[in-house]
Scaffold this motif. Sequence first.
Motif, mmCIF file in Angstrom:
data_model
loop_
_atom_site.group_PDB
_atom_site.id
_atom_site.type_symbol
_atom_site.label_atom_id
_atom_site.label_comp_id
_atom_site.label_asym_id
_atom_site.label_seq_id
_atom_site.Cartn_x
_atom_site.Cartn_y
_atom_site.Cartn_z
ATOM 1 N N GLY A 76 0.800 -1.223 0.000
ATOM 2 C CA GLY A 76 0.000 0.000 0.000
ATOM 3 C C GLY A 76 0.828 1.268 0.000
ATOM 4 O O GLY A 76 0.485 2.219 0.689
ATOM 5 N N LEU A 77 1.902 1.278 -0.787
ATOM 6 C CA LEU A 77 2.804 2.425 -0.793
ATOM 7 C C LEU A 77 2.558 3.327 -2.005
ATOM 8 O O LEU A 77 2.668 2.893 -3.143
ATOM 9 C CB LEU A 77 4.266 1.942 -0.810
ATOM 10 N N GLN A 78 2.227 4.555 -1.715
ATOM 11 C CA GLN A 78 2.097 5.582 -2.750
ATOM 12 C C GLN A 78 3.091 6.682 -2.403
ATOM 13 O O GLN A 78 3.329 6.904 -1.223
ATOM 14 C CB GLN A 78 0.688 6.167 -2.772
ATOM 15 N N PRO A 79 3.715 7.339 -3.306
ATOM 16 C CA PRO A 79 3.510 7.327 -4.751
ATOM 17 C C PRO A 79 4.312 6.265 -5.485
ATOM 18 O O PRO A 79 4.320 6.222 -6.716
ATOM 19 C CB PRO A 79 3.969 8.720 -5.171
ATOM 20 N N ALA A 80 4.993 5.388 -4.742
ATOM 21 C CA ALA A 80 5.829 4.371 -5.387
ATOM 22 C C ALA A 80 5.023 3.493 -6.344
ATOM 23 O O ALA A 80 5.516 3.113 -7.414
ATOM 24 C CB ALA A 80 6.524 3.510 -4.336
ATOM 25 N N ARG A 81 3.779 3.175 -5.971
ATOM 26 C CA ARG A 81 2.957 2.336 -6.846
ATOM 27 C C ARG A 81 2.710 3.016 -8.185
ATOM 28 O O ARG A 81 2.831 2.398 -9.255
ATOM 29 C CB ARG A 81 1.630 2.011 -6.164
ATOM 30 N N THR A 82 2.381 4.294 -8.158
ATOM 31 C CA THR A 82 2.138 5.028 -9.398
ATOM 32 C C THR A 82 3.411 5.126 -10.230
ATOM 33 O O THR A 82 3.370 4.981 -11.459
ATOM 34 C CB THR A 82 1.576 6.430 -9.083
ATOM 35 N N ILE A 83 4.533 5.364 -9.577
ATOM 36 C CA ILE A 83 5.808 5.453 -10.294
ATOM 37 C C ILE A 83 6.120 4.125 -10.975
ATOM 38 O O ILE A 83 6.523 4.095 -12.148
ATOM 39 C CB ILE A 83 6.938 5.887 -9.345
ATOM 40 N N ALA A 84 5.927 3.011 -10.279
ATOM 41 C CA ALA A 84 6.171 1.691 -10.867
ATOM 42 C C ALA A 84 5.232 1.443 -12.052
ATOM 43 O O ALA A 84 5.654 0.956 -13.105
ATOM 44 C CB ALA A 84 6.014 0.598 -9.815
ATOM 45 N N TYR A 85 3.964 1.781 -11.884
ATOM 46 C CA TYR A 85 2.999 1.618 -12.968
ATOM 47 C C TYR A 85 3.412 2.425 -14.197
ATOM 48 O O TYR A 85 3.440 1.909 -15.317
ATOM 49 C CB TYR A 85 1.596 2.031 -12.498
ATOM 50 N N LEU A 86 3.729 3.697 -13.984
ATOM 51 C CA LEU A 86 4.093 4.566 -15.109
ATOM 52 C C LEU A 86 5.395 4.115 -15.766
ATOM 53 O O LEU A 86 5.550 4.236 -16.990
ATOM 54 C CB LEU A 86 4.184 6.019 -14.648
ATOM 55 N N THR A 87 6.309 3.582 -14.992
ATOM 56 C CA THR A 87 7.557 3.061 -15.560
ATOM 57 C C THR A 87 7.265 1.869 -16.466
ATOM 58 O O THR A 87 7.804 1.771 -17.570
ATOM 59 C CB THR A 87 8.542 2.677 -14.441
ATOM 60 N N GLY A 88 6.413 0.962 -16.022
ATOM 61 C CA GLY A 88 6.019 -0.175 -16.862
ATOM 62 C C GLY A 88 5.322 0.273 -18.131
ATOM 63 O O GLY A 88 5.566 -0.264 -19.221
ATOM 64 N N LEU A 89 4.471 1.273 -18.007
ATOM 65 C CA LEU A 89 3.779 1.817 -19.176
ATOM 66 C C LEU A 89 4.777 2.442 -20.149
ATOM 67 O O LEU A 89 4.687 2.244 -21.371
ATOM 68 C CB LEU A 89 2.739 2.841 -18.731
ATOM 69 N N ALA A 90 5.746 3.175 -19.617
ATOM 70 C CA ALA A 90 6.777 3.790 -20.466
ATOM 71 C C ALA A 90 7.611 2.727 -21.176
ATOM 72 O O ALA A 90 7.953 2.883 -22.356
ATOM 73 C CB ALA A 90 7.671 4.705 -19.627
ATOM 74 N N THR A 119 6.589 -0.267 -22.021
ATOM 75 C CA THR A 119 5.739 -0.846 -23.068
ATOM 76 C C THR A 119 5.685 0.074 -24.279
ATOM 77 O O THR A 119 5.833 -0.378 -25.427
ATOM 78 C CB THR A 119 4.322 -1.111 -22.509
ATOM 79 N N TRP A 120 5.490 1.376 -24.047
ATOM 80 C CA TRP A 120 5.468 2.321 -25.167
ATOM 81 C C TRP A 120 6.835 2.413 -25.837
ATOM 82 O O TRP A 120 6.914 2.574 -27.062
ATOM 83 C CB TRP A 120 4.988 3.697 -24.708
ATOM 84 N N GLY A 121 7.896 2.297 -25.062
ATOM 85 C CA GLY A 121 9.237 2.285 -25.649
ATOM 86 C C GLY A 121 9.404 1.121 -26.609
ATOM 87 O O GLY A 121 10.019 1.266 -27.670
ATOM 88 N N LEU A 122 8.856 -0.026 -26.245
ATOM 89 C CA LEU A 122 8.902 -1.176 -27.145
ATOM 90 C C LEU A 122 8.126 -0.917 -28.424
ATOM 91 O O LEU A 122 8.579 -1.290 -29.525
ATOM 92 C CB LEU A 122 8.295 -2.410 -26.448
ATOM 93 N N VAL A 123 6.986 -0.289 -28.294
ATOM 94 C CA VAL A 123 6.169 0.014 -29.475
ATOM 95 C C VAL A 123 6.946 0.943 -30.407
ATOM 96 O O VAL A 123 7.030 0.703 -31.619
ATOM 97 C CB VAL A 123 4.815 0.638 -29.067
#
Length: 142
Positions: free
Chosen positions: A114-128, A130-134
């Motif tokens: 239940g750690l924020q903002p670390a959760r959002t940072i991890a999510y956005l990093t994964g999204l970045a 994925t987009w980097g791969l695209v």
Amino acid sequence: MTAYPALPVLVLALAALLFKSTLLSAVQVVSRARARTFLVAEDARLMRTTVTDREAPFVVRCGNVWRNDLENIPFFLIAALTFALMGGTAEAAAWWFGGFVVVRYLHTAIYLRGLQPARTIAYLTGLALTWGLVVSSLTLAF
């Protein structure tokens, strides 16, 4: 040697993500058994308890992580497969795929705590990633 050098790296990433999901499922099952909260009658009967109207908070959190994985990992796998089929290098794949796997493991641990903002940072990093791969696949295509 394969004609698609990134494909073996993709197989490793897929195995690591499947292992993470399997581990999360086991954590959820153990947590539900410890809390003795079962929404399904046959599960409650098996554990010799009564049906409850809601899950324990940590079991809900595990379910939220599972849902988040189902919303994000398939898109990554499609992007990773595209990158591999476009002829991406094994070295680049190791960075992209490995980075995503590490971030998803971190995201799971962070979400369960239940750690924020670390959760959002991890999510956005994964999204970045994925987009980097695209974008990388697009550069390979054109």
